[in-house]
Motif scaffolding. Structure first.
Motif, mmCIF file in Angstrom:
data_model
loop_
_atom_site.group_PDB
_atom_site.id
_atom_site.type_symbol
_atom_site.label_atom_id
_atom_site.label_comp_id
_atom_site.label_asym_id
_atom_site.label_seq_id
_atom_site.Cartn_x
_atom_site.Cartn_y
_atom_site.Cartn_z
ATOM 1 N N HIS A 1 -20.193 -72.113 18.830
ATOM 2 C CA HIS A 1 -20.182 -70.857 18.078
ATOM 3 C C HIS A 1 -18.777 -70.267 17.976
ATOM 4 C CE1 HIS A 1 -24.464 -71.186 18.138
ATOM 5 N NE2 HIS A 1 -24.516 -71.103 19.447
ATOM 6 N N PHE B 1 -16.731 -69.177 20.143
ATOM 7 C CA PHE B 1 -16.399 -68.041 20.989
ATOM 8 C C PHE B 1 -14.957 -68.180 21.482
ATOM 9 C CE2 PHE B 1 -21.090 -67.783 21.894
ATOM 10 C CZ PHE B 1 -21.266 -66.479 21.467
ATOM 11 N N SER C 1 -17.080 -63.258 19.995
ATOM 12 C CA SER C 1 -17.427 -64.077 18.840
ATOM 13 C C SER C 1 -16.274 -64.043 17.835
ATOM 14 C CB SER C 1 -18.713 -63.563 18.206
ATOM 15 O OG SER C 1 -18.546 -62.221 17.775
#
Length: 277
Positions: free
Chosen positions: A192, A194, A234
């Motif tokens: 994702h 991150f 994020s």
């Protein structure tokens, strides 16, 4: 608009409430995630936090051990989430309202995993791996819906980088730094995109620790630490971290020897500029 978030495995919030209040008074984070609070909701010391301006408090408690709590100066609302396969009190997820912006603040206490890094013979290690898999699945769903303003904090009980431990080769078979755990955590991080804020501006050779064993006689002299605590953001919030530079992130090492009975972890803070895009 700048905000400051923090995380700290306090190893009993009632025993160390004075240390937490001192830290909050000195550092003034807007939001703090506490782990291993070791009390049920009714026993949590709400009033000392409210007395210094932390009016918004969400607690997931458990008698005797585990537990997580998030305290905030900013309004927040609880999010319904479930990560722990054994239903331990190991996370609190909230939506924090920062002026005309909001973000999700996920406060985790990942299982330690016991002593043997084999899920077949060690139920505690199997539990840890399942907890991490539940985290991966959850964020896969969150990003699928486009809700990407995420901050993850907590005691992840994994030191992923070679220089997140005092001795990389010595600890490769020690739970918290085994290749299996590191790979799983890095998969969650990379899938994702991150950002691990501790490592964003730190050089590859820079040693970063947030935990030191109680067994050490002279903790700072031997300095056999591990970085088990993390703050991740994020992609949507990466510019907010980058705008603050290296000075925006701090591991508060002196807290390990602040008092006669400190936590074995120290707090970590990150400042974000929410206007940065």
């Amino acid at each position: 608009m700048q905000i400051k978030v923090a995380t700290w495995n306090i190893n009993s919030v009632r025993l160390r409430i004075d240390q937490v209040i001192q830290f909050l008074t000195e550092q003034q984070p807007d939001v703090l995630g506490l782990q291993e609070i070791k009390c049920v909701e009714e026993q949590f010391p709400y009033q000392p936090f409210r007395d210094i301006g932390y009016e918004f408090i969400e607690v997931k408690g458990q008698k005797g051990y585990h537990g997580a709590a998030t305290v905030s100066k900013l309004p927040m609302e609880r999010l319904p989430t479930s990560f722990c396969p054994l239903d331990h009190a190991r996370h609190v997820s909230t939506r924090v309202i920062a002026g005309d912006q909001d973000f999700e603040f996920h406060n985790f206490y990942v299982p330690a995993g016991g002593d043997i890094a084999d899920p077949v013979v060690n139920d505690k290690f199997a539990h840890k791996l399942e907890f991490l898999e539940n985290m991966r699945c959850y964020f896969e769903e969150r990003f699928a819906t486009g809700d990407a303003q995420q901050i993850l904090v907590g005691d992840f009980n994994i030191a992923p980088h070679e220089h997140d431990v005092w001795g990389h080769k010595q600890l490769l078979k020690v739970v918290s730094h085994t290749p299996m755990e590191v790979e799983i955590l890095n998969t969650l991080l990379k899938t994702h995109d991150f950002t691990d804020t501790s490592r964003l501006f730190a050089g590859d050779e820079e040693k970063l620790y947030s935990w030191w064993s109680y067994r050490a006689k002279d903790i700072m002299k031997s300095n056999r630490g591990r970085r088990l605590d993390h703050i991740w953001v994020s992609p949507a919030l990466k510019p907010a971290v980058e705008a603050m530079g290296k000075a925006g992130h701090e591991i508060h090492v002196p807290c390990r020897t602040w008092h006669a009975k400190p936590s074995d972890h120290v707090p970590m803070t990150q400042v974000l500029d929410l206007t940065a895009k």
